[in-house]
Design a protein around this motif. Structure first.
Motif, PDB file in Angstrom:
ATOM      1  N   LEU A   1      11.989   3.908   1.490  1.00 22.26           N
ATOM      2  CA  LEU A   1      13.175   4.256   2.280  1.00 22.26           C
ATOM      3  C   LEU A   1      13.100   3.720   3.706  1.00 22.26           C
ATOM      4  O   LEU A   1      14.021   3.904   4.482  1.00 22.26           O
ATOM      5  CB  LEU A   1      13.367   5.773   2.293  1.00 22.26           C
ATOM      6  N   GLY A   2      11.987   3.075   4.056  1.00 30.06           N
ATOM      7  CA  GLY A   2      11.824   2.515   5.393  1.00 30.06           C
ATOM      8  C   GLY A   2      11.387   3.517   6.433  1.00 30.06           C
ATOM      9  O   GLY A   2      11.423   3.236   7.635  1.00 30.06           O
ATOM     10  N   SER A   3      10.963   4.692   6.012  1.00 30.71           N
ATOM     11  CA  SER A   3      10.481   5.722   6.937  1.00 30.71           C
ATOM     12  C   SER A   3       8.960   5.596   7.023  1.00 30.71           C
ATOM     13  O   SER A   3       8.216   6.368   6.417  1.00 30.71           O
ATOM     14  CB  SER A   3      10.902   7.108   6.433  1.00 30.71           C
ATOM     15  N   PHE A   4       8.517   4.608   7.782  1.00 27.17           N
ATOM     16  CA  PHE A   4       7.100   4.241   7.784  1.00 27.17           C
ATOM     17  C   PHE A   4       6.197   5.264   8.473  1.00 27.17           C
ATOM     18  O   PHE A   4       5.034   5.412   8.089  1.00 27.17           O
ATOM     19  CB  PHE A   4       6.923   2.841   8.377  1.00 27.17           C
ATOM     20  N   ASN A   5       6.710   5.991   9.468  1.00 25.90           N
ATOM     21  CA  ASN A   5       5.890   7.031  10.093  1.00 25.90           C
ATOM     22  C   ASN A   5       5.589   8.148   9.102  1.00 25.90           C
ATOM     23  O   ASN A   5       4.440   8.603   8.995  1.00 25.90           O
ATOM     24  CB  ASN A   5       6.563   7.589  11.347  1.00 25.90           C
TER      25      ASN A   5
ATOM     26  N   SER B   1      -7.202   4.412 -10.935  1.00 27.13           N
ATOM     27  CA  SER B   1      -5.822   3.917 -10.808  1.00 27.13           C
ATOM     28  C   SER B   1      -5.149   4.484  -9.563  1.00 27.13           C
ATOM     29  O   SER B   1      -4.392   3.779  -8.886  1.00 27.13           O
ATOM     30  CB  SER B   1      -5.006   4.225 -12.066  1.00 27.13           C
ATOM     31  N   LEU B   2      -5.431   5.745  -9.246  1.00 24.03           N
ATOM     32  CA  LEU B   2      -4.861   6.320  -8.031  1.00 24.03           C
ATOM     33  C   LEU B   2      -5.462   5.707  -6.778  1.00 24.03           C
ATOM     34  O   LEU B   2      -4.735   5.460  -5.800  1.00 24.03           O
ATOM     35  CB  LEU B   2      -5.009   7.840  -8.019  1.00 24.03           C
ATOM     36  N   ARG B   3      -6.754   5.439  -6.791  1.00 22.48           N
ATOM     37  CA  ARG B   3      -7.378   4.790  -5.630  1.00 22.48           C
ATOM     38  C   ARG B   3      -6.777   3.406  -5.402  1.00 22.48           C
ATOM     39  O   ARG B   3      -6.518   3.011  -4.260  1.00 22.48           O
ATOM     40  CB  ARG B   3      -8.888   4.711  -5.820  1.00 22.48           C
ATOM     41  N   THR B   4      -6.519   2.676  -6.480  1.00 19.34           N
ATOM     42  CA  THR B   4      -5.884   1.364  -6.368  1.00 19.34           C
ATOM     43  C   THR B   4      -4.474   1.510  -5.802  1.00 19.34           C
ATOM     44  O   THR B   4      -4.076   0.755  -4.911  1.00 19.34           O
ATOM     45  CB  THR B   4      -5.841   0.665  -7.746  1.00 19.34           C
ATOM     46  N   ALA B   5      -3.731   2.489  -6.306  1.00 13.14           N
ATOM     47  CA  ALA B   5      -2.370   2.718  -5.811  1.00 13.14           C
ATOM     48  C   ALA B   5      -2.384   3.111  -4.337  1.00 13.14           C
ATOM     49  O   ALA B   5      -1.502   2.691  -3.576  1.00 13.14           O
ATOM     50  CB  ALA B   5      -1.672   3.784  -6.650  1.00 13.14           C
ATOM     51  N   LEU B   6      -3.369   3.903  -3.915  1.00 10.32           N
ATOM     52  CA  LEU B   6      -3.488   4.267  -2.499  1.00 10.32           C
ATOM     53  C   LEU B   6      -3.629   3.011  -1.643  1.00 10.32           C
ATOM     54  O   LEU B   6      -2.972   2.884  -0.601  1.00 10.32           O
ATOM     55  CB  LEU B   6      -4.691   5.180  -2.270  1.00 10.32           C
ATOM     56  N   ASP B   7      -4.468   2.101  -2.090  1.00  7.15           N
ATOM     57  CA  ASP B   7      -4.653   0.850  -1.347  1.00  7.15           C
ATOM     58  C   ASP B   7      -3.371   0.024  -1.328  1.00  7.15           C
ATOM     59  O   ASP B   7      -3.002  -0.536  -0.292  1.00  7.15           O
ATOM     60  CB  ASP B   7      -5.796   0.028  -1.951  1.00  7.15           C
ATOM     61  N   GLU B   8      -2.680  -0.058  -2.469  1.00  4.81           N
ATOM     62  CA  GLU B   8      -1.437  -0.825  -2.549  1.00  4.81           C
ATOM     63  C   GLU B   8      -0.369  -0.265  -1.614  1.00  4.81           C
ATOM     64  O   GLU B   8       0.297  -1.020  -0.897  1.00  4.81           O
ATOM     65  CB  GLU B   8      -0.893  -0.823  -3.981  1.00  4.81           C
ATOM     66  N   VAL B   9      -0.211   1.049  -1.627  1.00  7.51           N
ATOM     67  CA  VAL B   9       0.811   1.671  -0.782  1.00  7.51           C
ATOM     68  C   VAL B   9       0.438   1.539   0.694  1.00  7.51           C
ATOM     69  O   VAL B   9       1.301   1.233   1.527  1.00  7.51           O
ATOM     70  CB  VAL B   9       1.058   3.140  -1.196  1.00  7.51           C
ATOM     71  N   ALA B  10      -0.829   1.740   1.013  1.00  8.73           N
ATOM     72  CA  ALA B  10      -1.259   1.582   2.410  1.00  8.73           C
ATOM     73  C   ALA B  10      -0.980   0.161   2.903  1.00  8.73           C
ATOM     74  O   ALA B  10      -0.497  -0.021   4.031  1.00  8.73           O
ATOM     75  CB  ALA B  10      -2.745   1.919   2.552  1.00  8.73           C
ATOM     76  N   GLU B  11      -1.263  -0.816   2.076  1.00 13.21           N
ATOM     77  CA  GLU B  11      -1.004  -2.210   2.454  1.00 13.21           C
ATOM     78  C   GLU B  11       0.497  -2.454   2.613  1.00 13.21           C
ATOM     79  O   GLU B  11       0.926  -3.103   3.569  1.00 13.21           O
ATOM     80  CB  GLU B  11      -1.590  -3.164   1.407  1.00 13.21           C
ATOM     81  N   ALA B  12       1.291  -1.928   1.698  1.00 16.02           N
ATOM     82  CA  ALA B  12       2.746  -2.104   1.787  1.00 16.02           C
ATOM     83  C   ALA B  12       3.294  -1.437   3.046  1.00 16.02           C
ATOM     84  O   ALA B  12       4.201  -1.974   3.690  1.00 16.02           O
ATOM     85  CB  ALA B  12       3.422  -1.535   0.534  1.00 16.02           C
ATOM     86  N   ILE B  13       2.741  -0.276   3.411  1.00 21.82           N
ATOM     87  CA  ILE B  13       3.171   0.387   4.647  1.00 21.82           C
ATOM     88  C   ILE B  13       2.831  -0.493   5.842  1.00 21.82           C
ATOM     89  O   ILE B  13       3.668  -0.701   6.721  1.00 21.82           O
ATOM     90  CB  ILE B  13       2.523   1.786   4.784  1.00 21.82           C
ATOM     91  N   SER B  14       1.615  -1.018   5.863  1.00 24.27           N
ATOM     92  CA  SER B  14       1.216  -1.850   7.010  1.00 24.27           C
ATOM     93  C   SER B  14       2.055  -3.113   7.107  1.00 24.27           C
ATOM     94  O   SER B  14       2.282  -3.627   8.197  1.00 24.27           O
ATOM     95  CB  SER B  14      -0.278  -2.187   6.933  1.00 24.27           C
ATOM     96  N   GLN B  15       2.540  -3.607   5.984  1.00 24.50           N
ATOM     97  CA  GLN B  15       3.390  -4.805   5.960  1.00 24.50           C
ATOM     98  C   GLN B  15       4.873  -4.480   6.154  1.00 24.50           C
ATOM     99  O   GLN B  15       5.708  -5.387   6.163  1.00 24.50           O
ATOM    100  CB  GLN B  15       3.211  -5.547   4.620  1.00 24.50           C
ATOM    101  N   ARG B  16       5.180  -3.185   6.254  1.00 25.62           N
ATOM    102  CA  ARG B  16       6.578  -2.732   6.372  1.00 25.62           C
ATOM    103  C   ARG B  16       7.413  -3.239   5.193  1.00 25.62           C
ATOM    104  O   ARG B  16       8.569  -3.608   5.330  1.00 25.62           O
ATOM    105  CB  ARG B  16       7.213  -3.158   7.701  1.00 25.62           C
ATOM    106  N   ASP B  17       6.803  -3.195   4.016  1.00 22.31           N
ATOM    107  CA  ASP B  17       7.424  -3.658   2.777  1.00 22.31           C
ATOM    108  C   ASP B  17       8.092  -2.472   2.084  1.00 22.31           C
ATOM    109  O   ASP B  17       7.452  -1.454   1.846  1.00 22.31           O
ATOM    110  CB  ASP B  17       6.326  -4.261   1.882  1.00 22.31           C
ATOM    111  N   THR B  18       9.361  -2.603   1.776  1.00 22.15           N
ATOM    112  CA  THR B  18      10.098  -1.527   1.120  1.00 22.15           C
ATOM    113  C   THR B  18      10.343  -1.789  -0.365  1.00 22.15           C
ATOM    114  O   THR B  18      11.006  -0.990  -1.028  1.00 22.15           O
ATOM    115  CB  THR B  18      11.452  -1.284   1.812  1.00 22.15           C
ATOM    116  N   ALA B  19       9.803  -2.864  -0.891  1.00 20.20           N
ATOM    117  CA  ALA B  19      10.013  -3.199  -2.307  1.00 20.20           C
ATOM    118  C   ALA B  19       9.229  -2.250  -3.203  1.00 20.20           C
ATOM    119  O   ALA B  19       8.145  -1.772  -2.846  1.00 20.20           O
ATOM    120  CB  ALA B  19       9.576  -4.634  -2.574  1.00 20.20           C
TER     121      ALA B  19
END
Length: 169
Positions: free
Chosen positions: A113-117, A141-159
């Motif tokens: 949703l673009g609410s990065f904070n 699988s959850l640890r991998t997803a945590l890394d993926e989401v953290a990276e997407a947040i840092s990239q400001r990726d909303t996909a």
């Protein structure tokens, strides 16, 4: 739940059946069944039932705002679940193990949703709870997803992440 419960629980069984149906591709029917169960439970129903149902129901929505509403309900219900209640359902479960996934889903929805904070707050909470994850395929699988989401947040990726649960577009 992938293991046999300590005792029969028709509501958890119905939730599980709907989850299987949704994962098999019948999203609308699964959603309808879970929504009907939610109506029967009500907002004061068994917190374990509400947490499980809302957590799985969120995955049946493509729209991150709709998923977010259910994920918030799941987290709220988890806060009311006692360790004793979880153990009654299954002796191998602990309520602390629910929180990494619950916060991960909230982080991912806020990110989409673009609410990065808000996403950052929840990914940090998920990471704080990550030591409670089991050392098995689910935990990995959850640890991998945590890394993926953290990276997407840092990239400001909303996909939507390709590995995210739920309906595909």
């Amino acid at each position: 739940m992938t293991t046999t419960p300590a005792s029969s629980d028709p509501t958890m069984e119905a939730i599980g059946q709907a989850v299987v149906e949704g994962r098999a591709g019948d999203i609308l029917s699964a959603r309808h069944k879970l929504l009907n169960l939610w109506s029967e439970l009500g907002v004061t129903g068994d917190p374990l039932h509400r947490c499980s149902l809302a957590h799985y129901l969120a995955d049946l929505y493509e729209d991150p705002a709709q998923a977010l509403a259910w994920d918030i309900r799941a987290l709220d219900a988890a806060d009311a679940v006692t360790e004793q209640r979880v153990q009654e359902h299954h002796a191998s479960l602990h309520i602390a193990g629910f929180y990494p996934s619950l916060h991960l889903n909230l982080a991912d929805n806020y990110r989409r949703l673009g609410s990065f904070n808000a996403a950052t707050e929840h990914i940090n909470a998920a990471k704080e709870h990550a030591p409670n994850l089991p050392q098995d395929a689910y935990g990995a699988s959850l640890r991998t997803a945590l890394d993926e989401v953290a990276e997407a947040i840092s990239q400001r990726d909303t996909a939507k992440r390709p590995s995210a649960p739920g309906p595909t577009t």
